[in-house]
Design a protein around this motif. Structure first.
Motif, PDB file in Angstrom:
ATOM      1  N   ALA A 196      39.502  46.820  40.890  1.00 36.33           N
ATOM      2  CA  ALA A 196      38.843  47.461  42.078  1.00 36.33           C
ATOM      3  C   ALA A 196      39.152  46.471  43.314  1.00 36.33           C
ATOM      4  O   ALA A 196      39.248  46.934  44.381  1.00 36.33           O
ATOM      5  N   ARG A 250      36.777  46.421  37.051  1.00 37.29           N
ATOM      6  CA  ARG A 250      36.057  46.031  38.122  1.00 37.29           C
ATOM      7  C   ARG A 250      37.028  44.992  39.028  1.00 37.29           C
ATOM      8  O   ARG A 250      37.077  44.945  39.823  1.00 37.29           O
ATOM      9  N   ALA A 251      37.599  44.339  38.013  1.00 39.62           N
ATOM     10  CA  ALA A 251      38.787  43.111  38.508  1.00 39.62           C
ATOM     11  C   ALA A 251      39.937  44.093  39.384  1.00 39.62           C
ATOM     12  O   ALA A 251      39.976  43.523  40.302  1.00 39.62           O
ATOM     13  N   ARG A 279      35.860  48.451  31.342  1.00 36.45           N
ATOM     14  CA  ARG A 279      34.892  48.439  32.337  1.00 36.45           C
ATOM     15  C   ARG A 279      35.214  47.079  33.279  1.00 36.45           C
ATOM     16  O   ARG A 279      35.214  46.946  34.554  1.00 36.45           O
ATOM     17  N   ALA A 280      35.325  45.857  32.612  1.00 35.56           N
ATOM     18  CA  ALA A 280      35.441  44.635  33.221  1.00 35.56           C
ATOM     19  C   ALA A 280      36.878  44.446  34.055  1.00 35.56           C
ATOM     20  O   ALA A 280      36.884  44.119  34.892  1.00 35.56           O
ATOM     21  N   GLU A 281      37.951  45.072  33.249  1.00 32.79           N
ATOM     22  CA  GLU A 281      39.281  45.194  33.757  1.00 32.79           C
ATOM     23  C   GLU A 281      39.300  46.094  34.872  1.00 32.79           C
ATOM     24  O   GLU A 281      39.934  45.593  36.041  1.00 32.79           O
ATOM     25  N   GLU A 306      29.442  51.869  33.655  1.00 33.10           N
ATOM     26  CA  GLU A 306      28.279  51.065  33.118  1.00 33.10           C
ATOM     27  C   GLU A 306      27.287  51.789  32.550  1.00 33.10           C
ATOM     28  O   GLU A 306      26.415  51.239  31.449  1.00 33.10           O
ATOM     29  N   LEU A 336      34.319  50.442  42.892  1.00 33.61           N
ATOM     30  CA  LEU A 336      33.245  49.874  42.312  1.00 33.61           C
ATOM     31  C   LEU A 336      32.077  50.641  41.920  1.00 33.61           C
ATOM     32  O   LEU A 336      31.416  50.507  40.842  1.00 33.61           O
ATOM     33  N   VAL A 348      33.020  52.263  38.582  1.00 30.51           N
ATOM     34  CA  VAL A 348      32.741  51.308  37.530  1.00 30.51           C
ATOM     35  C   VAL A 348      31.285  51.388  37.178  1.00 30.51           C
ATOM     36  O   VAL A 348      30.943  51.109  36.131  1.00 30.51           O
ATOM     37  N   ASP A 349      30.637  51.198  38.251  1.00 35.76           N
ATOM     38  CA  ASP A 349      28.877  51.085  38.087  1.00 35.76           C
ATOM     39  C   ASP A 349      28.410  52.327  37.276  1.00 35.76           C
ATOM     40  O   ASP A 349      27.599  52.328  36.580  1.00 35.76           O
TER      41      ASP A 349
END
Length: 155
Positions: free
Chosen positions: A40, A37-38, A33-35, A54, A47, A50-51
């Motif tokens: 995006a 987000r980056a 998820r961090a990757e 999460e 985003l 991704v939210d």
């Protein structure tokens, strides 16, 4: 002809056994998820996805560990993993059998009571556990005469 030989050579390399120490560390959902987000790059639609992912991350099985684990289970033996389930969402635990050895999946609560079992003999075994919180144990038993590799998957 050359393409067919190249494909056959690639397949034979993929079929070669891999020693346990050569397996990479499982990627966690948080890392993915961090990757995402980056990648995006500020795009609101991406985003939002991704939210949403999460928000789903705390469903079923709780913890920051990997969502999949590869394990070798010895012939006639078993392997267990303690997990903590969510009080708010059902948990799905699945085992993907790698190879021919027969395995069975059983999920127990903290008191040792069986919540679910799948001994169907298929390559994918699945247990869905109702929400309820507290610890559970996923146990994979190998009833075969040879070691079995399995991939345990959790939501």
């Amino acid at each position: 002809m050359r393409a067919a030989l190249a494909i056959a050579a690639g397949l034979s390399l993929l079929a070669a056994p891999v020693a346990a120490q050569e397996l990479p560390r499982p990627v966690t959902g948080a890392e993915m998820r961090a990757e995402a987000r980056a990648m995006a790059a500020g795009d609101p639609a991406l985003l939002a996805e991704v939210d949403a992912a999460e928000a789903e991350a705390t469903r079923g099985i709780l913890g920051n560990g990997p969502t999949s684990i590869r394990q070798s289970v010895p012939a006639g033996g078993s392997w267990s993993l303690s997990l903590k389930r969510s009080a708010d969402a059902a948990a799905t635990i699945a085992v993907r059998r790698i190879g021919a050895a027969p395995v069975a999946l059983t999920v127990l609560d903290a008191a040792g009571r069986q919540l679910c079992t799948d001994a169907s003999g298929g390559t994918m075994l699945t247990c869905r556990i109702a929400a309820g919180g507290g610890p559970i144990v996923a146990r994979v038993a190998n009833t075969g005469a040879a070691a079995a590799d399995i991939l345990l998957l959790m939501n």
